[in-house]
Design an enzyme around this catalytic site. Structure first.
Site, PDB file in Angstrom:
ATOM      1  N   CYS A 390      35.757  10.858  12.290  1.00 13.14           N
ATOM      2  CA  CYS A 390      37.212  11.079  12.205  1.00 13.14           C
ATOM      3  C   CYS A 390      37.653  11.138  10.730  1.00 13.14           C
ATOM      4  O   CYS A 390      37.339  12.107  10.052  1.00 13.14           O
ATOM      5  CB  CYS A 390      37.964  10.021  12.999  1.00 13.14           C
ATOM      6  SG  CYS A 390      39.641  10.532  13.425  1.00 13.14           S
ATOM      7  N   HIS A 516      35.313  10.737  18.213  1.00 17.71           N
ATOM      8  CA  HIS A 516      34.785   9.371  18.141  1.00 17.71           C
ATOM      9  C   HIS A 516      33.615   9.215  19.117  1.00 17.71           C
ATOM     10  O   HIS A 516      33.823   8.799  20.266  1.00 17.71           O
ATOM     11  CB  HIS A 516      35.875   8.358  18.501  1.00 17.71           C
ATOM     12  CG  HIS A 516      36.943   8.206  17.471  1.00 17.71           C
ATOM     13  ND1 HIS A 516      37.002   7.146  16.608  1.00 17.71           N
ATOM     14  CD2 HIS A 516      38.010   9.003  17.167  1.00 17.71           C
ATOM     15  CE1 HIS A 516      38.049   7.288  15.809  1.00 17.71           C
ATOM     16  NE2 HIS A 516      38.678   8.401  16.134  1.00 17.71           N
ATOM     17  N   GLU A 518      31.473   6.978  19.335  1.00 18.60           N
ATOM     18  CA  GLU A 518      31.214   5.570  19.683  1.00 18.60           C
ATOM     19  C   GLU A 518      31.890   5.161  20.990  1.00 18.60           C
ATOM     20  O   GLU A 518      31.422   4.244  21.671  1.00 18.60           O
ATOM     21  CB  GLU A 518      31.665   4.637  18.541  1.00 18.60           C
ATOM     22  CG  GLU A 518      33.148   4.491  18.320  1.00 18.60           C
ATOM     23  CD  GLU A 518      33.784   5.533  17.413  1.00 18.60           C
ATOM     24  OE1 GLU A 518      34.896   5.289  16.899  1.00 18.60           O
ATOM     25  OE2 GLU A 518      33.174   6.613  17.227  1.00 18.60           O
TER      26      GLU A 518
END
Length: 549
Positions: A390, A516, A518
């Site tokens: 990001c 993202h 994750e």
């Protein structure tokens, strides 16, 4: 639990906490759900937070840890990340409700005239709205069991409407359809050399004053609970000693499901909910994961460059993704938490030398931005595996524009609206938005990956879906200049043409992503991007492996 073709009738478990916050209600809820799931039951978990914010989207990470984003674009509590990582099933807006959202819904109805002139009160209007939200997921017919975690501590003023709503539901739903688990603390007094049960007794008493008698007590403790102490707790708290569950401090959160299985938490829950299930929990994959986690073949160090590093929960999903990716490679990832604010031109080299990989973390605002750009430059010039997420990807774009293309004052419009080269600019659909909460590009979006790129090698396909949380984007006006200078835009959004992935081909591993990754990493399905990043860092750490490839 239900016949073929029939709709499931859900049963409801409520998890409350007492004595102190941060005891790990989310981990206990996730562990119980994992055990029930491993027995073939379908479970989901929801979190009810007692703060007035509509969601955690506008909260500073130091206030409440990371803001987790679901596929449907909900900004939620970080516990939903635990739920997904343990269960490997996506959550949604319905899985996280705050006091703010409840009051917002009730006030909207009142303004519309839905209450027909009645005086709107906490009971029944607020509690009815809470009950409606608690039952939403159960009414889908998808779940045997819905676990509701009530945030905060029993006795807090803020939690009272949630506790009252849960109390009412016990009677609304009838016998054997609800269960209350209370998580509490048994502190150890080193001066006296013993464990103390009094805080637990007080906590249960406070809960019972609200009309709820817990069915099961889960006791967090640093030392084993003797059977005699379990008996005492049961006697004073009106539960049987089999329903006093020891929750010892664990080496890793991923140990907790097995510890709870040993304590027979899932068996007690099924017995009390009158669910017949003679299946043994299938935890083969889980145990294999744990074995690899505890017996790595190698160790590497990766620097996480961020501005909220003092509170590790600010980057919870990233830290857990490193654990998942490490296990996939049978490598222990030692994360070195580095504040971007303390990194200047003089000490960057000294701070980052010796790392096997560098991750520049997401974030907002100008604070610490130069440290992140310095970290990108160091990784690019020294051929150290790099991953930017990001804002980390945006820093990689700014650094490349300044130091490779030669656009000296290039910056993001977010940090410097006066920059002559806004290589990162505000998204077109964001320009007229003045409110901050819930207005970013949020949730899952498609990304088309170019064949033959590193991104294609990582994902193994040309079309992926990843989750977003941003307001600014790569400015396509400068696209040709970046391409001519050697940066590859290997992933783009097929609908808006927004750049999603950038990479440098003349580098061992240099990838920046606007999304993202994750958020989607779980124990059973680690993020491919993290898996390959960890592998690249390992190859950087062991030069002879790199040379032999």
């Amino acid at each position: 639990m239900s016949g073929k073709g029939t709709t499931k009738k859900s049963k409801y478990i409520f998890v409350t906490g007492g004595v102190t916050s941060s005891l790990g209600k989310g981990i206990i809820a996730s562990s119980l759900a994992k055990l029930l799931q491993a027995r073939g039951l379908s479970c989901t978990i929801q979190k009810f937070d007692p703060y007035i914010n509509i969601d955690p989207g506008t909260l500073n990470p130091y206030e409440h840890g990371e803001c987790y984003v679901t596929n449907d674009g909900a900004e939620t509590d970080l516990d939903l990340g635990h739920y997904e990582r343990f269960l490997n099933t996506p959550t949604s807006q319905a899985n996280n409700i705050t006091t703010g959202r409840i009051y917002h819904n009730v006030i909207t109805k009142e303004r519309r005239g839905d209450y027909l002139g009645k005086t709107v009160q906490v009971v029944p209007h607020i509690t009815d709205e809470i009950k409606r939200n608690i039952l939403l997921l159960g009414e889908t017919g998808k779940f045997d069991i819905v676990i509701t975690e009530i945030g905060g501590c029993v006795g807090d003023i803020e939690s009272l409407p949630f506790i009252e709503a849960a109390r009412q539901l016990k009677w609304d739903l009838g016998e054997k359809n609800t269960l209350f688990i209370h998580l509490t603390l048994i502190p150890y007094l080193s001066s006296a050399g013993e464990l103390k049960t009094k805080p637990t007794q007080h906590s249960v008493k406070t809960l019972s004053e609200s009309g709820i008698q817990p069915d099961i007590l889960v006791c967090r403790t640093e030392h084993p609970l003797p059977q005699e102490m379990k008996r005492k707790i049961g006697l004073f708290c009106n539960v049987t000693e089999q329903d006093v569950i020891e929750a010892m401090d664990a080496e890793t959160i991923y140990d907790v499901p097995l510890l709870m299985k040993e304590e027979r938490l899932d068996s007690r829950v099924l017995y009390k909910l009158d669910i017949y299930n003679d299946k043994d929990s299938n935890l083969v994959n889980w145990k294999s994961f744990l074995s690899k986690l505890k017996n790595p073949k190698f160790e590497i160090s990766i620097g996480l460059i961020g501005k909220y590093v003092e509170l590790k929960d600010s980057y919870k999903s990233i830290a857990e993704s490193f654990i998942h990716a490490g296990v996939a490679n049978e490598i222990k990832v030692n994360v070195k938490w580095i504040s971007s604010e303390t990194m200047d031109d003089e000490n960057t080299q000294e701070t980052l030398t010796g790392l096997d990989g560098i991750l520049v973390a997401p974030g907002f605002g100008e604070r610490g931005i130069q440290g992140k750009i310095n970290a990108v430059k160091f990784a690019r010039e020294n051929k150290i595996p790099f991953l930017g997420i990001c804002l980390g990807m945006q820093c990689a774009v700014i650094e490349f524009a300044r130091n490779v293309i030669g656009l000296e004052d290039a910056h993001s419009f977010e940090m410097n609206p006066e920059t002559p080269y806004p290589v990162i600019d505000i998204m077109e659909d964001q320009k007229k938005i003045s409110e901050k909460g819930g207005t970013m590009r949020l949730g899952s979006y498609p990304c088309k990956i170019e064949k033959g790129t590193l991104a294609h090698k990582i994902y193994g396909k040309t079309s992926i879906q990843e989750r977003h949380r941003h307001r600014y984007e790569f400015n396509n006006t400068f696209l040709d200049q970046f391409h001519q200078a050697g940066m590859v835009t290997s992933g783009v959004n097929p609908d808006s043409n927004l750049v999603e992935i950038v990479e440098l081909p003349n580098h061992p591993f240099f990838v920046g992503v606007q999304f993202h990754p994750e958020y989607k990493s779980t124990v059973e399905a680690p993020s491919p991007l993290f898996v390959h990043f960890v592998k690249a860092a390992y190859q950087h750490a062991v030069p002879f492996i790199k040379n032999s490839k």
